[in-house]
Write a protein that holds these residues in place. Structure first.
Motif, PDB file in Angstrom:
ATOM      1  N   PHE A   1       0.858  -1.200   0.000  1.00 43.56           N
ATOM      2  CA  PHE A   1       0.000   0.000   0.000  1.00 43.56           C
ATOM      3  C   PHE A   1       0.895   1.251   0.000  1.00 43.56           C
ATOM      4  N   ALA A   2       1.986   1.185   0.754  1.00 45.87           N
ATOM      5  CA  ALA A   2       2.910   2.332   0.814  1.00 45.87           C
ATOM      6  C   ALA A   2       3.526   2.596  -0.560  1.00 45.87           C
ATOM      7  N   GLN A   3       3.922   1.538  -1.244  1.00 48.10           N
ATOM      8  CA  GLN A   3       4.516   1.713  -2.578  1.00 48.10           C
ATOM      9  C   GLN A   3       3.492   2.258  -3.565  1.00 48.10           C
ATOM     10  N   MET A   4       2.314   1.643  -3.570  1.00 48.54           N
ATOM     11  CA  MET A   4       1.283   2.066  -4.531  1.00 48.54           C
ATOM     12  C   MET A   4       0.802   3.482  -4.214  1.00 48.54           C
ATOM     13  N   GLY A   5       0.657   3.783  -2.928  1.00 52.93           N
ATOM     14  CA  GLY A   5       0.219   5.112  -2.534  1.00 52.93           C
ATOM     15  C   GLY A   5       1.228   6.185  -2.922  1.00 52.93           C
ATOM     16  N   SER A   6       2.516   5.850  -2.850  1.00 51.17           N
ATOM     17  CA  SER A   6       3.550   6.816  -3.233  1.00 51.17           C
ATOM     18  C   SER A   6       3.473   7.135  -4.719  1.00 51.17           C
ATOM     19  N   ILE A   7       3.309   6.099  -5.518  1.00 49.34           N
ATOM     20  CA  ILE A   7       3.226   6.306  -6.975  1.00 49.34           C
ATOM     21  C   ILE A   7       1.987   7.137  -7.307  1.00 49.34           C
ATOM     22  N   PHE A   8       0.885   6.760  -6.694  1.00 50.77           N
ATOM     23  CA  PHE A   8      -0.367   7.494  -6.918  1.00 50.77           C
ATOM     24  C   PHE A   8      -0.205   8.962  -6.521  1.00 50.77           C
ATOM     25  N   CYS A   9       0.352   9.209  -5.358  1.00 55.24           N
ATOM     26  CA  CYS A   9       0.499  10.580  -4.838  1.00 55.24           C
ATOM     27  C   CYS A   9       1.430  11.393  -5.737  1.00 55.24           C
ATOM     28  N   ARG A  10       2.485  10.742  -6.225  1.00 55.03           N
ATOM     29  CA  ARG A  10       3.443  11.451  -7.074  1.00 55.03           C
ATOM     30  C   ARG A  10       2.741  11.994  -8.316  1.00 55.03           C
ATOM     31  N   HIS A  11       1.939  11.147  -8.943  1.00 57.00           N
ATOM     32  CA  HIS A  11       1.285  11.590 -10.180  1.00 57.00           C
ATOM     33  C   HIS A  11       0.053  12.445  -9.922  1.00 57.00           C
ATOM     34  N   ARG A  12      -0.660  12.133  -8.865  1.00 57.88           N
ATOM     35  CA  ARG A  12      -1.905  12.868  -8.634  1.00 57.88           C
ATOM     36  C   ARG A  12      -1.628  14.283  -8.157  1.00 57.88           C
ATOM     37  N   PHE A  13      -0.597  14.438  -7.302  1.00 57.74           N
ATOM     38  CA  PHE A  13      -0.357  15.754  -6.697  1.00 57.74           C
ATOM     39  C   PHE A  13       1.026  16.316  -6.997  1.00 57.74           C
ATOM     40  N   GLY A  14       1.778  15.638  -7.863  1.00 59.04           N
ATOM     41  CA  GLY A  14       3.064  16.181  -8.276  1.00 59.04           C
ATOM     42  C   GLY A  14       4.085  16.291  -7.157  1.00 59.04           C
ATOM     43  N   ILE A  15       3.978  15.409  -6.160  1.00 59.17           N
ATOM     44  CA  ILE A  15       4.949  15.446  -5.058  1.00 59.17           C
ATOM     45  C   ILE A  15       6.060  14.451  -5.389  1.00 59.17           C
ATOM     46  N   ALA A  16       7.275  14.949  -5.562  1.00 57.82           N
ATOM     47  CA  ALA A  16       8.355  14.115  -6.101  1.00 57.82           C
ATOM     48  C   ALA A  16       8.675  12.936  -5.187  1.00 57.82           C
ATOM     49  N   ALA A  17       8.765  13.195  -3.896  1.00 56.85           N
ATOM     50  CA  ALA A  17       9.123  12.126  -2.959  1.00 56.85           C
ATOM     51  C   ALA A  17       8.134  12.126  -1.799  1.00 56.85           C
ATOM     52  N   PRO A  18       6.984  11.497  -1.996  1.00 58.52           N
ATOM     53  CA  PRO A  18       5.954  11.560  -0.953  1.00 58.52           C
ATOM     54  C   PRO A  18       6.438  10.911   0.354  1.00 58.52           C
ATOM     55  N   ARG A  19       6.148  11.590   1.450  1.00 60.28           N
ATOM     56  CA  ARG A  19       6.486  11.040   2.769  1.00 60.28           C
ATOM     57  C   ARG A  19       5.356  10.109   3.209  1.00 60.28           C
TER      58      ARG A  19
END
Lengths: 336, 336
Positions: free
Chosen positions: B150-168
């Motif tokens: 979930f952490a991996q998938m959520g990071s990828i999703f967050c990166r593209h959805r909100f343009g955050i390069a390295a989501p915490r």
């Protein structure tokens, strides 16, 4: 009545705000027993409040259980002993929550038959009476039969705290239909249904959902201490975020600020409803004495409200009523 | 690009609001494939949108898994098949959430190596970028290693959805220190620490608490689907209660109402931030195709936003990126 033992050293604003709250309560006629270091009166004005001396303080970041075992002369441990030994009718602390629970549990013990104590927290509901949520963090993992006791204890607490004759108890789940949720919820639903059929004082209304926590569907909501703590803190954070967003908007131009200032009086009742200080704190139910857990950030006013709340719980004999309602499964159960 | 399959019959305002949202998206240049009954055009104006016919509708209160197995010619099942068969690039429904998940899972299948799909929900944060919360309800019970995915998938999703390069990424628990929480959280904390050490694309920042859900501490928060769903609905209910309390106060006298009317423009940005329609819905991550779950109460505008959101996820190839990031433990894993 016996005095209420107040941990003078617990909380972000201790001892100043704590002692000031205790003095205000004493001025309103509530007997107080301060618990603090021998030199407390050199730190703050304690008026003529009696002082139970304790040489140690448990800090906010210590592990609660370990600290209580090591610091036997701490204010928290001495406060709990004062209740156990009949010197005080209740204890209150705005300090380390884990240590407050541990000192109450280890010194007062559980009420006979109670499997686990739970934190009964109060969730404000705009336009209605608050929701009692338990367990708000005493037990990260629970068993289904503990939730039945949480329902019983929460009902008694809610009846006396908010004067609701027959509190409606919901089981927090993810879907209203019976059978929704994880295996814990499914088992708890069955046990609660059976318990309510057998007990006219328990009005189990079935599953409720997250949206009902700050709503009108139930008076008491039972859950495990992990979910309960997450819910409580999620709402605290959410309310803080919205209030801060509102204040930013209100102050964004001088014209808006003038209108906002004119509107403020209309918002005071809502603000008072949402302010955690209004209720003064949560109660640890299931231990053999009244133990109030105030918010770490408690001001004088929050402490005064927590003391008044403790007094109500003492006068209503909530502990005695829980003791009468919970029948031990096992006659050899020794909660000592 | 391939069209986005829109379930015309899902949601409280279907088919009117759904088709209106789809028409608005088509007018902006997004290709659409409506999925609805053969007589849909007799019910609402569908313009010249193409229609994939389906003779059945899964109702909001049906059991999702059972309904998908029984209603093989339902709009939801046909929409998922359109993605599977390369007729559509994504599916969207504001209908029965359980059935949306089940149709995506059973027809598209899981991405190879993904143990369980999760619902990635978007929590608005006033004054900052939203928090991605997953799982918001796909799995009432989880295992610790699923949370790492979930952490991996959520990071990828967050990166593209909100343009955050390295989501915490934070693990939702009840205390920030490692080791706080129940046994699931303790195990997940260890696994996430190991996974992050091994994976530069995963920035695990440790435990976070409920107050951080609507806060700035983390960009992605992982939890089990029980807790996640309760948190999401608790916030929805809490926001609704506060907004309703504010509106009551604002309207309580004509004078207050005049000041509130003058203030309204200042509140629009906050209102837009908090409005669930702004984000259009959640994404089911881990299935082999883009599946958007819109809110049941979606208006035309919410559907338009959900379609735009789906289009972004298709164009960013979020599914391909998840597929590349998740290495199957077991080479014989067949997600079929």
């Amino acid at each position: 009545m016996l005095p209420i033992a107040v941990d003078a050293m617990g909380g972000d604003h201790a001892p100043g705000a704590i002692v000031a709250g205790a003095l205000a309560a004493a001025a309103e006629g509530t007997p107080i027993l301060l618990v603090g270091p021998p030199d407390l009166k050199d730190q703050v004005d304690i008026g003529d409040l009696p002082l139970l001396e304790a040489s140690e303080v448990i800090e906010m970041d210590e592990d609660g259980g370990r600290a209580v075992r090591r610091k036997k002369d701490s204010t928290l441990v001495r406060a709990a002993e004062a209740v156990r030994d009949g010197q005080a009718s209740a204890m209150i602390s705005a300090g380390n929550t884990g240590a407050t629970m541990a000192s109450a549990l280890l010194r007062m013990g559980r009420i006979r038959g109670v499997k686990r104590p739970a934190i009964a927290a109060i969730i404000p509901v705009p336009g209605g009476s608050p929701t009692v949520l338990l367990d708000a963090g005493a037990n990260a993992e629970v068993q289904a039969d503990w939730l039945v006791q949480f329902a019983q204890m929460g009902s008694i607490f809610c009846r006396h705290r908010f004067g609701i004759a027959a509190p409606r108890v919901g089981l927090l789940s993810i879907g209203e239909e019976p059978g929704k949720g994880d295996s814990l919820r499914k088992e708890a639903f069955e046990l609660l249904t059976v318990a309510a059929a057998d007990n006219p004082d328990l009005d189990f209304i079935g599953n409720v959902e997250g949206r009902d926590v700050m709503g009108h569907a139930a008076d008491v909501i039972v859950t495990d201490g992990f979910t309960g703590n997450v819910v409580l803190k999620t709402l605290e954070g959410g309310m803080r975020a919205v209030i801060s967003g509102l204040l930013d908007a209100f102050g964004s131009t001088p014209e808006y600020k003038a209108h906002a200032d004119a509107l403020m009086p209309s918002l005071l009742p809502l603000y008072a409803t949402l302010d955690p200080e209004t209720y003064g704190g949560a109660m640890l139910v299931g231990v053999d004495g009244v133990c109030m857990i105030a918010h770490g950030s408690s001001s004088q006013r929050a402490i005064l409200n927590a003391i008044n709340f403790a007094r109500e719980m003492v006068e209503a004999d909530v502990v005695g009523e829980i003791s009468a309602a919970i029948r031990p499964d096992d006659p050899t159960d020794d909660p000592g």
